[in-house]
Design a protein around this motif. Structure first.
Motif, PDB file in Angstrom:
ATOM      1  N   GLY A  96      -2.638  12.370 -19.979  1.00 24.69           N
ATOM      2  CA  GLY A  96      -1.406  11.593 -20.047  1.00 24.69           C
ATOM      3  C   GLY A  96      -0.883  11.228 -18.673  1.00 24.69           C
ATOM      4  O   GLY A  96      -0.396  10.113 -18.448  1.00 24.69           O
ATOM      5  N   GLY A  97      -0.978  12.152 -17.727  1.00 24.16           N
ATOM      6  CA  GLY A  97      -0.520  11.860 -16.372  1.00 24.16           C
ATOM      7  C   GLY A  97      -1.349  10.765 -15.724  1.00 24.16           C
ATOM      8  O   GLY A  97      -0.816   9.896 -15.031  1.00 24.16           O
ATOM      9  N   GLN A  98      -2.674  10.779 -15.972  1.00 26.38           N
ATOM     10  CA  GLN A  98      -3.537   9.756 -15.398  1.00 26.38           C
ATOM     11  C   GLN A  98      -3.231   8.385 -15.991  1.00 26.38           C
ATOM     12  O   GLN A  98      -3.241   7.372 -15.290  1.00 26.38           O
ATOM     13  N   THR A  99      -2.922   8.367 -17.298  1.00 22.25           N
ATOM     14  CA  THR A  99      -2.561   7.098 -17.932  1.00 22.25           C
ATOM     15  C   THR A  99      -1.296   6.519 -17.307  1.00 22.25           C
ATOM     16  O   THR A  99      -1.196   5.318 -17.051  1.00 22.25           O
ATOM     17  N   ALA A 100      -0.312   7.388 -17.063  1.00 16.35           N
ATOM     18  CA  ALA A 100       0.931   6.934 -16.432  1.00 16.35           C
ATOM     19  C   ALA A 100       0.676   6.431 -15.025  1.00 16.35           C
ATOM     20  O   ALA A 100       1.251   5.417 -14.599  1.00 16.35           O
ATOM     21  N   VAL A 101      -0.194   7.116 -14.292  1.00 17.35           N
ATOM     22  CA  VAL A 101      -0.518   6.696 -12.928  1.00 17.35           C
ATOM     23  C   VAL A 101      -1.211   5.339 -12.943  1.00 17.35           C
ATOM     24  O   VAL A 101      -0.916   4.459 -12.122  1.00 17.35           O
ATOM     25  N   ASP A 102      -2.132   5.142 -13.902  1.00 18.59           N
ATOM     26  CA  ASP A 102      -2.834   3.864 -14.002  1.00 18.59           C
ATOM     27  C   ASP A 102      -1.857   2.727 -14.298  1.00 18.59           C
ATOM     28  O   ASP A 102      -1.933   1.648 -13.697  1.00 18.59           O
ATOM     29  N   ALA A 103      -0.942   2.969 -15.233  1.00 19.55           N
ATOM     30  CA  ALA A 103       0.044   1.936 -15.580  1.00 19.55           C
ATOM     31  C   ALA A 103       0.935   1.611 -14.389  1.00 19.55           C
ATOM     32  O   ALA A 103       1.248   0.440 -14.120  1.00 19.55           O
ATOM     33  N   LEU A 104       1.341   2.656 -13.662  1.00 15.55           N
ATOM     34  CA  LEU A 104       2.180   2.448 -12.488  1.00 15.55           C
ATOM     35  C   LEU A 104       1.423   1.679 -11.406  1.00 15.55           C
ATOM     36  O   LEU A 104       1.995   0.800 -10.749  1.00 15.55           O
ATOM     37  N   ALA A 105       0.152   1.993 -11.238  1.00 20.37           N
ATOM     38  CA  ALA A 105      -0.651   1.306 -10.226  1.00 20.37           C
ATOM     39  C   ALA A 105      -0.796  -0.176 -10.558  1.00 20.37           C
ATOM     40  O   ALA A 105      -0.676  -1.037  -9.672  1.00 20.37           O
ATOM     41  N   VAL A 106      -1.043  -0.486 -11.831  1.00 17.33           N
ATOM     42  CA  VAL A 106      -1.193  -1.881 -12.240  1.00 17.33           C
ATOM     43  C   VAL A 106       0.119  -2.642 -12.066  1.00 17.33           C
ATOM     44  O   VAL A 106       0.152  -3.736 -11.495  1.00 17.33           O
ATOM     45  N   ALA A 107       1.234  -2.047 -12.549  1.00 18.27           N
ATOM     46  CA  ALA A 107       2.530  -2.712 -12.450  1.00 18.27           C
ATOM     47  C   ALA A 107       2.935  -2.924 -10.986  1.00 18.27           C
ATOM     48  O   ALA A 107       3.431  -3.995 -10.609  1.00 18.27           O
ATOM     49  N   GLY A 108       2.717  -1.902 -10.165  1.00 18.38           N
ATOM     50  CA  GLY A 108       3.083  -2.025  -8.756  1.00 18.38           C
ATOM     51  C   GLY A 108       2.257  -3.079  -8.037  1.00 18.38           C
ATOM     52  O   GLY A 108       2.791  -3.850  -7.226  1.00 18.38           O
ATOM     53  N   SER A 109       0.971  -3.153  -8.348  1.00 19.68           N
ATOM     54  CA  SER A 109       0.098  -4.138  -7.699  1.00 19.68           C
ATOM     55  C   SER A 109       0.477  -5.556  -8.110  1.00 19.68           C
ATOM     56  O   SER A 109       0.505  -6.469  -7.283  1.00 19.68           O
ATOM     57  N   ILE A 110       0.785  -5.738  -9.395  1.00 20.34           N
ATOM     58  CA  ILE A 110       1.198  -7.062  -9.865  1.00 20.34           C
ATOM     59  C   ILE A 110       2.506  -7.480  -9.189  1.00 20.34           C
ATOM     60  O   ILE A 110       2.651  -8.616  -8.729  1.00 20.34           O
ATOM     61  N   GLY A 111       3.463  -6.554  -9.129  1.00 21.95           N
ATOM     62  CA  GLY A 111       4.722  -6.871  -8.477  1.00 21.95           C
ATOM     63  C   GLY A 111       4.551  -7.177  -6.998  1.00 21.95           C
ATOM     64  O   GLY A 111       5.191  -8.084  -6.456  1.00 21.95           O
ATOM     65  N   LEU A 112       3.660  -6.438  -6.350  1.00 21.81           N
ATOM     66  CA  LEU A 112       3.404  -6.638  -4.928  1.00 21.81           C
ATOM     67  C   LEU A 112       2.806  -8.012  -4.660  1.00 21.81           C
ATOM     68  O   LEU A 112       3.006  -8.585  -3.586  1.00 21.81           O
ATOM     69  N   PHE A 113       2.081  -8.550  -5.634  1.00 22.96           N
ATOM     70  CA  PHE A 113       1.496  -9.889  -5.482  1.00 22.96           C
ATOM     71  C   PHE A 113       2.468 -10.985  -5.904  1.00 22.96           C
ATOM     72  O   PHE A 113       2.645 -11.995  -5.201  1.00 22.96           O
ATOM     73  N   VAL A 114       3.127 -10.793  -7.035  1.00 17.60           N
ATOM     74  CA  VAL A 114       3.950 -11.862  -7.620  1.00 17.60           C
ATOM     75  C   VAL A 114       5.194 -12.164  -6.784  1.00 17.60           C
ATOM     76  O   VAL A 114       5.550 -13.334  -6.588  1.00 17.60           O
ATOM     77  N   LEU A 115       5.870 -11.133  -6.269  1.00 18.22           N
ATOM     78  CA  LEU A 115       7.134 -11.364  -5.577  1.00 18.22           C
ATOM     79  C   LEU A 115       6.992 -12.227  -4.320  1.00 18.22           C
ATOM     80  O   LEU A 115       7.651 -13.269  -4.214  1.00 18.22           O
ATOM     81  N   PRO A 116       6.154 -11.861  -3.353  1.00 15.86           N
ATOM     82  CA  PRO A 116       6.067 -12.703  -2.150  1.00 15.86           C
ATOM     83  C   PRO A 116       5.417 -14.057  -2.408  1.00 15.86           C
ATOM     84  O   PRO A 116       5.834 -15.066  -1.846  1.00 15.86           O
TER      85      PRO A 116
END
Length: 206
Positions: A96-116
Motif C-alpha cells: 500500500g505504501g508503494q502504491t501511494a508513492v507511485d501515485a504521488l510520483a506520477v501526480a508530482g511529475s505531471i504537475g512539474l511539467f504542466v505548470l511551467p
C-alpha cells in the motif's frame, strides 16, 4: 500562414517558437528525472514488502513442518501461523505504501511539467494564433481593391507616430493628407497605406 514573409520578423518568430519548444522539452526532462528520483528513493518500501512476504512464506513452511512434531506440533504450528500473518500484514503495508508513492510520483511529475509549460503556452499561443488570423485575413484582403481600401483604413487607425512614418515615405505627405487621400480614394495613398499595414504584419519582404 504561420510565419511572416519579412525575414526579420520571421526570424524572431522562429526563435520564439524554438524557445517554447526548448522550454517544453526541458520541463519534460525535469519531470521524468523527478519521477525516477522518487522511484529510486522509494526502494526501501519495496524491500520491506519483499522481506515481509519472504518472512511469511518461511514461517508458513516452518509451521507445516512443526505440525508433524508430537505433542507440541499443533500449538507450534498455530503460533508460527500467527506470526506469518503478521508478516503478511507487513507485506500488505509495504504494498500500500508503494502504491501511494507511485501515485504521488506520477501526480508530482505531471504537475512539474504542466505548470511551467502551461504558463508559457498561455502567454505565447494566443499571440501567435492572433497574428496568424490577422496575417491570413490581410493577405486575402490585399488581393482585392475593396480589401486594400480596408487595409488602408486599418493603417490610418494605427497610432499617430505609425501614420507619420507612413506619410514620411511619400513626397509632401502628412498624416492629414493621407486621411484626405483615403476619403477621396486616391490610388497612390491607398496603396501606400495598404502596403504599410502589410509590412506591419510582416507580409512584405521590405
Amino acid at each position: 500562414m504561420w510565419y511572416a514573409q519579412n525575414s526579420g520578423r520571421r526570424t524572431r518568430q522562429i526563435i520564439g517558437d524554438g524557445a517554447v519548444l526548448l522550454w517544453t522539452a526541458l520541463w519534460a526532462a525535469v519531470a521524468v528525472i523527478a519521477y525516477r528520483l522518487v522511484q529510486l528513493l522509494s526502494r526501501p518500501a519495496e524491500d520491506v514488502e519483499t522481506a515481509g512476504r519472504s518472512f511469511s512464506s518461511g514461517l508458513t513452511n516452518a509451521g507445516t513442518t512443526a505440525a508433524k512434531l508430537p505433542l507440541v506440533g499443533g500449538k507450534l504450528d498455530a503460533a508460527l501461523r500467527n506470526v506469518a500473518g503478521a508478516g503478511d500484514k507487513l507485506a500488505s503495508a509495504g504494498d500500500g505504501g508503494q502504491t501511494a508513492v507511485d501515485a504521488l510520483a506520477v501526480a508530482g511529475s505531471i504537475g512539474l511539467f504542466v505548470l511551467p509549460v502551461g504558463l508559457v503556452l498561455v502567454l505565447w499561443l494566443p499571440r501567435r494564433l492572433r497574428w496568424t488570423r490577422q496575417a491570413a485575413a490581410a493577405a486575402s484582403l490585399a488581393a482585392t481593391e475593396d480589401g486594400r481600401e480596408l487595409l488602408a483604413l486599418r493603417s490610418l487607425m494605427r497610432p499617430l507616430d505609425d501614420v507619420a512614418r507612413t506619410a514620411a515615405e511619400l513626397p509632401d505627405a502628412t498624416p492629414g493628407s493621407l486621411a484626405e487621400g483615403w476619403r477621396n480614394g486616391d490610388p497612390e495613398t491607398l496603396d501606400a497605406l495598404a502596403e504599410a499595414e502589410l509590412e506591419r504584419l510582416g507580409l512584405r519582404t521590405a
